[in-house]
Design an enzyme around this catalytic site. Sequence first.
Site, PDB file in Angstrom:
ATOM      1  N   GLU A  53      12.664 -15.061  61.831  1.00 56.36           N
ATOM      2  CA  GLU A  53      12.406 -16.470  61.508  1.00 56.36           C
ATOM      3  C   GLU A  53      11.284 -16.513  60.476  1.00 56.36           C
ATOM      4  OE1 GLU A  53      11.467 -19.034  64.815  1.00 56.36           O
ATOM      5  OE2 GLU A  53      11.012 -20.732  63.498  1.00 56.36           O
ATOM      6  N   GLN A 103      27.858 -23.501  84.992  1.00 56.14           N
ATOM      7  CA  GLN A 103      29.161 -24.155  84.837  1.00 56.14           C
ATOM      8  C   GLN A 103      30.242 -23.186  84.343  1.00 56.14           C
ATOM      9  OE1 GLN A 103      28.831 -28.403  83.345  1.00 56.14           O
ATOM     10  NE2 GLN A 103      26.848 -27.594  82.655  1.00 56.14           N
ATOM     11  N   LYS A 162      15.872 -22.128  63.987  1.00 53.33           N
ATOM     12  CA  LYS A 162      15.835 -21.446  65.280  1.00 53.33           C
ATOM     13  C   LYS A 162      17.119 -20.664  65.512  1.00 53.33           C
ATOM     14  CE  LYS A 162      11.817 -23.269  66.007  1.00 53.33           C
ATOM     15  NZ  LYS A 162      10.635 -22.462  65.628  1.00 53.33           N
ATOM     16  N   LYS A 208      16.207 -16.200  58.647  1.00 53.54           N
ATOM     17  CA  LYS A 208      16.656 -17.547  59.024  1.00 53.54           C
ATOM     18  C   LYS A 208      15.482 -18.530  59.003  1.00 53.54           C
ATOM     19  CE  LYS A 208      16.427 -16.642  64.039  1.00 53.54           C
ATOM     20  NZ  LYS A 208      15.442 -17.663  64.399  1.00 53.54           N
ATOM     21  N   ASP A 265      14.442 -12.075  66.212  1.00 50.03           N
ATOM     22  CA  ASP A 265      13.041 -12.426  65.913  1.00 50.03           C
ATOM     23  C   ASP A 265      11.983 -11.582  66.636  1.00 50.03           C
ATOM     24  OD1 ASP A 265      14.410 -14.365  64.551  1.00 50.03           O
ATOM     25  OD2 ASP A 265      13.560 -16.076  65.630  1.00 50.03           O
ATOM     26  N   VAL A 289      13.476 -12.786  71.186  1.00 48.27           N
ATOM     27  CA  VAL A 289      12.565 -13.850  71.622  1.00 48.27           C
ATOM     28  C   VAL A 289      12.750 -15.080  70.740  1.00 48.27           C
ATOM     29  CG1 VAL A 289      10.898 -12.159  72.467  1.00 48.27           C
ATOM     30  CG2 VAL A 289      10.665 -13.001  70.126  1.00 48.27           C
ATOM     31  N   THR A 290      12.431 -16.260  71.303  1.00 51.45           N
ATOM     32  CA  THR A 290      12.157 -16.488  72.694  1.00 51.45           C
ATOM     33  C   THR A 290      13.423 -17.018  73.377  1.00 51.45           C
ATOM     34  OG1 THR A 290      11.393 -18.771  72.303  1.00 51.45           O
ATOM     35  CG2 THR A 290       9.716 -17.050  72.269  1.00 51.45           C
ATOM     36  N   CYS A 293      14.890 -19.531  70.131  1.00 51.29           N
ATOM     37  CA  CYS A 293      15.808 -18.938  69.156  1.00 51.29           C
ATOM     38  C   CYS A 293      16.982 -18.207  69.802  1.00 51.29           C
ATOM     39  CB  CYS A 293      15.039 -18.045  68.197  1.00 51.29           C
ATOM     40  SG  CYS A 293      13.953 -19.009  67.119  1.00 51.29           S
TER      41      CYS A 293
HETATM   42  C1  C5J Z   1      11.635 -18.161  68.274  1.00 55.92           C
HETATM   43  C2  C5J Z   1       9.982 -19.904  68.225  1.00 55.92           C
HETATM   44  N1  C5J Z   1      11.979 -17.040  67.668  1.00 55.92           N
HETATM   45  N2  C5J Z   1       9.780 -19.849  69.539  1.00 55.92           N
HETATM   46  N3  C5J Z   1      10.787 -19.005  67.613  1.00 55.92           N
HETATM   47  O1  C5J Z   1      12.033 -18.414  69.387  1.00 55.92           O
HETATM   48  O2  C5J Z   1       9.415 -20.748  67.558  1.00 55.92           O
END
Ligand code: C5J
Length: 226
Positions: free
Chosen positions: A78, A208, A138, A135, A30, A163-164, A168
Amino acid sequence: MSAAVAVRTIAAEPYPFPFDPAACALLVIDMQRDFLEPGGFGAALGNDVALLRRTIAPNVRLLAAWRAAGLAVFHTREGHAPDLSDLPPAKLARARGAPRIGDPGPMGRILIRGEAGHAIIPELAPLPGEPVIDKPGKGAFWATDLQTQLAARGIRQLVVTGVTTEVCVNTTVREANDRGYDCLVPSDCVGSYFPEFQEMGLKMIKAQGGIFGWVSESKHLLAALQ
Ligand code: C5J
């Protein structure tokens, strides 16, 4: 794809990552204008895009090295259909009082396929032949054919950037982990609008004993690719 590249060990947390270049894809999540550029969706929500833009240069370097080595590259975006038919009502209903998905923005309708803001930033533009996964969620696996495309190329490992970090990237790493992929996240190549989420998003991946995967830095991947 490079066939005769040996498995090599990458310095990572919680322990070294057994990097198998022939079975590893770079998955760039993204890196879209709506998230990274002033005037996009992220900025319209009041976020400081500089916190994401620091990931551009490391991603450019990693992508160039990855391509030079002839390894598999995937990009994601996205976004939604112009008629919003693939937008779950619950997702649309969020962000009350702020610009919503489908609203007009400075770079076209926000997070709508085909609009200027939906495009991947020019610095990281996909090359012809590099799959771009559109997509609606996320995670990069939900409602996409990513898993089919990875299987067709014999991919078992993913280096996940973009990102982020806590949204995502984390969702995709978790989806991938449940599907049996080993995921490595280079910390300098992922970004969040929130420093505390950047830190915790990375910690959650490697906690973990590597519950979702590994965290490293792009310099270790670059060294291994040379
Ligand atoms: C992504 C969002 N790509 N933060 N989308 O992380 O809405």
